[in-house]
Design a protein around this motif. Structure first.
Motif, PDB file in Angstrom:
ATOM      1  N   GLY A  28       0.784  -1.118   0.007  1.00  0.00           N
ATOM      2  CA  GLY A  28       0.054   0.039   0.070  1.00  0.00           C
ATOM      3  C   GLY A  28       0.920   1.328   0.047  1.00  0.00           C
ATOM      4  N   VAL A  29       2.102   1.139   0.175  1.00  0.00           N
ATOM      5  CA  VAL A  29       3.114   2.551   0.177  1.00  0.00           C
ATOM      6  C   VAL A  29       3.621   2.598  -1.354  1.00  0.00           C
ATOM      7  CG1 VAL A  29       5.322   3.196   1.006  1.00  0.00           C
ATOM      8  CG2 VAL A  29       3.734   2.342   2.534  1.00  0.00           C
ATOM      9  N   PHE A  34       6.438   9.698  -0.089  1.00  0.00           N
ATOM     10  CA  PHE A  34       5.548   8.773  -0.102  1.00  0.00           C
ATOM     11  C   PHE A  34       4.216   9.117  -0.038  1.00  0.00           C
ATOM     12  CE2 PHE A  34       7.040   8.942   4.060  1.00  0.00           C
ATOM     13  CZ  PHE A  34       5.947   8.506   4.748  1.00  0.00           C
ATOM     14  N   ASN A  35       3.262   7.989  -0.138  1.00  0.00           N
ATOM     15  CA  ASN A  35       1.705   8.019   0.203  1.00  0.00           C
ATOM     16  C   ASN A  35       1.305   6.364   0.517  1.00  0.00           C
ATOM     17  OD1 ASN A  35       0.932  10.747  -0.071  1.00  0.00           O
ATOM     18  ND2 ASN A  35       0.451  10.631  -2.237  1.00  0.00           N
ATOM     19  N   ILE A  36       0.128   6.565   1.301  1.00  0.00           N
ATOM     20  CA  ILE A  36      -0.093   5.373   1.649  1.00  0.00           C
ATOM     21  C   ILE A  36      -1.584   5.177   0.911  1.00  0.00           C
ATOM     22  CG2 ILE A  36      -1.119   3.682   3.499  1.00  0.00           C
ATOM     23  CD1 ILE A  36       1.130   5.143   5.298  1.00  0.00           C
ATOM     24  N   VAL A  48     -10.312  -4.933   4.011  1.00  0.00           N
ATOM     25  CA  VAL A  48     -10.714  -6.213   5.268  1.00  0.00           C
ATOM     26  C   VAL A  48     -11.907  -5.786   5.989  1.00  0.00           C
ATOM     27  CG1 VAL A  48      -9.918  -7.512   6.718  1.00  0.00           C
ATOM     28  CG2 VAL A  48      -8.497  -7.061   4.967  1.00  0.00           C
ATOM     29  N   GLY A  49     -11.957  -4.431   6.670  1.00  0.00           N
ATOM     30  CA  GLY A  49     -12.927  -4.081   7.456  1.00  0.00           C
ATOM     31  C   GLY A  49     -14.248  -4.065   6.813  1.00  0.00           C
ATOM     32  N   ILE A  82       0.721   2.165  10.368  1.00  0.00           N
ATOM     33  CA  ILE A  82      -0.279   2.859   9.902  1.00  0.00           C
ATOM     34  C   ILE A  82      -1.034   2.279   8.659  1.00  0.00           C
ATOM     35  CG2 ILE A  82      -0.901   5.163   8.703  1.00  0.00           C
ATOM     36  CD1 ILE A  82       1.424   6.466  10.746  1.00  0.00           C
ATOM     37  N   ALA A  83      -0.183   1.898   7.768  1.00  0.00           N
ATOM     38  CA  ALA A  83      -0.517   1.227   6.522  1.00  0.00           C
ATOM     39  C   ALA A  83      -1.501  -0.034   6.767  1.00  0.00           C
ATOM     40  CB  ALA A  83       0.428   0.921   5.441  1.00  0.00           C
ATOM     41  N   ILE A  84      -1.071  -0.942   7.900  1.00  0.00           N
ATOM     42  CA  ILE A  84      -1.928  -2.024   8.131  1.00  0.00           C
ATOM     43  C   ILE A  84      -3.231  -1.568   8.738  1.00  0.00           C
ATOM     44  CG2 ILE A  84      -1.894  -4.033   9.759  1.00  0.00           C
ATOM     45  CD1 ILE A  84       1.168  -4.267   9.291  1.00  0.00           C
ATOM     46  N   THR A  85      -3.137  -0.540   9.706  1.00  0.00           N
ATOM     47  CA  THR A  85      -4.248  -0.263  10.415  1.00  0.00           C
ATOM     48  C   THR A  85      -5.395   0.752   9.545  1.00  0.00           C
ATOM     49  OG1 THR A  85      -2.979  -0.332  12.374  1.00  0.00           O
ATOM     50  CG2 THR A  85      -4.780   0.721  12.603  1.00  0.00           C
ATOM     51  N   HIS A  86      -4.654   1.435   8.637  1.00  0.00           N
ATOM     52  CA  HIS A  86      -5.605   2.371   8.142  1.00  0.00           C
ATOM     53  C   HIS A  86      -5.543   2.543   6.811  1.00  0.00           C
ATOM     54  CE1 HIS A  86      -6.118   4.759  12.167  1.00  0.00           C
ATOM     55  NE2 HIS A  86      -4.780   4.387  12.206  1.00  0.00           N
TER      56      HIS A  86
END
Length: 420
Positions: free
Chosen positions: A321-322, A339-341, A419-420, A408-412
């Motif tokens: 995602g990065v 960079f961006n996510i 997934v959410g 942050i990438a995994i969470t948001h």
């Protein structure tokens, strides 16, 4: 030897509770610069080049020595530089001092900071100058062949950054200088992001003008430097005139009605270009910062930057995602990683890094709207996340940044949202 622990002890702002990765916006300041400026206010507080008393003469001698030191740092002579309030003022000084005509053309790249765009845009509005855009590639690199195709008989000036403040990409300024000289075109370099990190020689670059700021190179705020190639320093009329820039002893006129600019003589260089009282303490401070950087070694700073950029690229490119921007070769960039996510706004990333990880960096459009619109072709309101390193940044701090971005990438990020 590059002793990072010893270097960090020189900077009072550094402490264990937070990580500073925003040096492209403004570097931190070592004690020696603060002490030098305090010494002026405590022991040498007077004006210069105005009075003949001992204190004023001492201040003038120290100021002149500081100017010599600043000029030598970029391979110039002291007669070729002037002190301004910042690099933005320096670029505006060039724009206002040159005599542009309607239909003159100015070439600027899509990498440019607003400070190297809007002074020329004002000329387009007020004078009728035409702007031609030199578009960067996706990775921020510039094609010299395209520059050749953009130059016409009406081209008067090429204005480019040396190091992009968005990507950290190093622009081949010497090669551009050769093209400009071949076509007899004036050439201005915005060196705000390069002078702090790279060895600079204005003669090797071949530029007519070069601007940089003190606050990005361990120096104080409120001071910038403009280099002018000797013929321009000598022959151009400065946009700002007043005390210090005019030699009143050599000026001659019979009556007030006869008093014109032509009846006056300019002061000797470099004072011709410094109307009014200059930033004296800041000039002393900038000279001290230059001595500090020389003591560390500019080649050592380049090697340190390259190591940190390689480390950041290696760590961030493996995070799902990065999205990384700029060249993948760390030797082609200087001190900046952008960079961006996916799935999260850059400003939110910046806020999370500050609030949850005590990491300070820049998020947004970095005063470079044309890059985001023309090169990245993204929503210019979003921008990107920019981490910028300097001589006091440690590999451990870069690792902490990488780990924070991964969390942050995994969470948001986009994957987490799906997934959410």
């Amino acid at each position: 030897m590059f002793d990072i622990d010893a270097i960090r002890k020189d900077f009072p702002t550094i402490h264990d509770e937070s990580i500073y990765l925003d040096s492209a916006a403004s570097s931190l300041t070592p004690y020696v610069v603060l002490d030098t400026m305090a010494d002026y206010y405590l022991h040498h507080r007077t004006n210069l080049h105005r009075s003949m008393h001992k204190l004023a003469m001492e201040t003038a001698r120290k100021f002149d020595a500081s100017m010599e030191n600043i000029a030598q740092f970029i391979g110039a002579n002291v007669e070729d530089i002037t002190i301004t309030s910042n690099a933005t003022a320096a670029i505006n000084l060039v724009a206002l001092s040159l005599d542009f005509q309607p239909d003159d053309e100015i070439i600027i790249s899509t990498l440019e900071h607003s400070s190297n765009v809007f002074p020329w845009m004002r000329l387009a509005t007020k004078v009728g100058v035409k702007l031609r855009w030199w578009k960067a590639a996706d990775d921020g690199t510039l094609d010299l062949a395209e520059l050749e195709s953009l130059i016409t008989p009406k081209t008067r000036l090429v204005a480019v950054t040396h190091v992009s403040n968005v990507l950290g990409v190093i622009v081949p300024v010497a090669a551009i200088g050769a093209v400009c000289q071949e076509h007899n075109v004036l050439y201005l370099v915005d060196a705000c992001q390069s002078v702090p990190h790279l060895p600079i020689d204005v003669k090797q670059i071949g530029c007519d003008f070069l601007a940089f700021s003190g606050h990005k190179m361990c120096g104080p705020t409120g001071i910038g430097v403009l280099y002018l190639k000797p013929p321009h320093a000598r022959d151009l009329t400065p946009a700002f005139l007043g005390g210090g820039s005019i030699n009143t002893y050599r000026s001659r006129y019979a009556t007030l009605d006869d008093c014109t600019l032509a009846s006056h003589n300019y002061s000797e260089l470099p004072h011709k270009w410094m109307a009014g009282t200059p930033p004296i303490a800041e000039t002393f401070g900038l000279s001290a910062a230059i001595d500090y950087l020389r003591g560390v070694g500019m080649d050592a700073i380049v090697a340190h930057d390259t190591q940190l950029i390689q480390q950041a690229i290696n760590g961030l490119q493996d995070i799902p995602g990065v999205i990384l921007f700029g060249p993948s070769d760390p030797a082609k960039r200087s001190g900046i990683i952008s960079f961006n996510i996916q799935g999260i706004y850059p400003l939110k990333v910046g806020r999370l890094l500050t609030e949850d990880y005590n990491i300070g960096l820049r998020a947004g459009h970095n005063c470079a709207l044309h890059y985001f619109h023309e090169v990245q072709q993204a929503n210019i309101v979003e921008g990107n996340v920019r981490a910028s390193f300097y001589l006091y940044t440690t590999p451990a701090e870069v690792d902490l940044l990488i780990n924070a971005i991964r969390e942050i990438a995994i969470t948001h990020g986009k994957t987490a949202l799906a997934v959410g």
